[in-house]
Design an enzyme around this catalytic site. Structure first.
Site, PDB file in Angstrom:
ATOM      1  CG  HIS A 101      -2.019  -1.047   1.118  1.00 37.25           C
ATOM      2  ND1 HIS A 101      -2.563  -1.485  -0.066  1.00 37.25           N
ATOM      3  CD2 HIS A 101      -2.639  -1.764   2.100  1.00 37.25           C
ATOM      4  CE1 HIS A 101      -3.479  -2.412   0.182  1.00 37.25           C
ATOM      5  NE2 HIS A 101      -3.538  -2.611   1.477  1.00 37.25           N
ATOM      6  CG  HIS A 156      -7.689  -0.780   2.829  1.00 43.59           C
ATOM      7  ND1 HIS A 156      -8.332  -1.552   3.759  1.00 43.59           N
ATOM      8  CD2 HIS A 156      -6.660  -1.524   2.360  1.00 43.59           C
ATOM      9  CE1 HIS A 156      -7.707  -2.718   3.867  1.00 43.59           C
ATOM     10  NE2 HIS A 156      -6.698  -2.726   3.017  1.00 43.59           N
ATOM     11  CD  GLU A 175      -8.218  -3.507  -0.229  1.00 43.58           C
ATOM     12  OE1 GLU A 175      -7.090  -3.015  -0.471  1.00 43.58           O
ATOM     13  OE2 GLU A 175      -8.381  -4.544   0.442  1.00 43.58           O
TER      14      GLU A 175
END
Length: 355
Positions: free
Chosen positions: A111, A185, A319
């Site tokens: 991420h 998220h 996501e």
């Protein structure tokens, strides 16, 4: 369970300073959706959605203490980037030049790195039209940020529609060739944050292939057909039943390869439905993939907004994204952005309620 939405006190959206969250923006339409967004992490902190009786409940998981988003609840509701999901060993090559990113999880980049977009304080401004209301959030990521090349200017729109939609739009430009893969998220529980787990929800994913992963959750080989596997969610299936299938032990944390759609508009990706409350969430996106994460690793260490510890399967993340480790997988859709180009991505969450 947190049921009462914050009051809508005016238009444009209401801004409140917060010592940790940066700014809290509240916006929505009476009788419809109400959202709360924090500027630290461009984070969806709350979303109040009516059930089949018209009673609203907050369906987004978030910690009671916003400071926990720096530790145990880091990604809850946040905008993640520059690259959502994993890049193996944090390494990739662009135009013959190798790059090394910051790494964390098992020596890989997750991420966006150790100090990704979820940790940043974004600038925000309100947007309001007769049909849409919300915020635009902006961030400059400098050249070399977490090891990524190029100055990157990012804008994220988070807007509520009068017809019951929550829309995320992402744009970015760069002055040097780089990678971009942005998503939100949020974890959802359509019975309401703190109401228990999502095992009674039904899930549909419009994907005929998925990405098998190794022990580090990195892609392993080619995309495989879902037919005959635990990953066949093309028809509505109770999540408890899905996780009871051979091969789904520990829950889902996998990329689904969405069925093609050629006109560039958001296409159906998934549907989440809660029979107990009638709430239904349809996910539409321009992205090629969907990471489905059923939060099997939640252990109660995060205390939710309603005071309930979040345990395994307290929520589900859906996501929308490019595929994991795609910079090192030439056959996957490219996440490369070059000067003069504009990264554009849009995801719409469409809410309704069934009797």
């Amino acid at each position: 369970m947190n049921t009462a939405p914050p009051p809508l006190t005016g238009v444009p959206p209401v801004r409140r300073p917060d010592p940790y969250a940066g700014e809290r923006w509240t916006f929505g339409f009476p009788g419809g959706l109400t959202a709360e967004v924090h500027t630290r992490g461009a984070r969806l902190h709350g979303l109040w959605v009516p059930d089949r009786n018209g009673t609203p409940a907050d369906v987004v998981l978030a910690p009671r203490d916003p400071a926990e988003t720096a530790t145990t609840a880091r990604y809850f509701g946040s905008t993640v980037g520059r690259y959502a999901n994993r890049i193996a060993r944090g390494r990739f090559t662009l135009d013959g030049t190798p790059y090394q990113l910051t790494t964390q999880e098992n020596g890989h980049c997750l991420h966006g790195g150790t100090d990704g977009f979820d940790t940043r304080l974004w600038e925000a401004e309100s947007v309001h039209t007769p049909e849409w209301t919300g915020v635009l959030l902006r961030l400059r990521s400098p050249d070399g940020d977490q090891g990524f090349p190029g100055n990157l200017d990012v804008t994220v729109g988070c807007l509520v529609g009068r017809a019951g939609e929550l829309a995320f739009s992402y744009t970015a430009v760069t002055d040097a060739t780089t990678l971009v893969n942005l998503t939100n998220h949020a974890y959802f529980n359509l019975d309401g944050e703190g109401a228990g787990d999502i095992l009674g929800h039904e899930l549909t994913v419009h994907a005929s292939h998925y990405t098998p992963v190794d022990g580090d959750l990195l892609p392993r080989g080619d995309h495989l057909p879902v037919s005959g596997t635990a990953f066949d969610l093309r028809r509505p299936l109770g999540i408890a039943d899905a996780l009871a299938r051979p091969g789904a032990a520990g829950g889902y944390d996998h990329n689904f390869v969405l069925d093609p759609h050629g006109d560039g508009t958001p296409r159906p990706a998934a549907v989440l439905y809660a029979p107990a409350t009638g709430r239904r969430m349809e996910v539409l996106t321009t992205e090629p993939g969907l990471q489905v994460y059923t939060a099997g690793q939640f252990d109660g260490s995060v205390l939710g907004k309603s005071g309930t510890p979040y345990r395994a399967s307290a929520g589900i993340a859906l996501e929308t994204q490019h595929f994991p480790d795609s910079p090192n997988r030439p056959g996957d859709p490219s996440p490369v952005l070059r000067p003069g180009e504009e990264y554009r991505s849009r995801t719409v969450l469409r809410f309704s309620a069934r009797d």
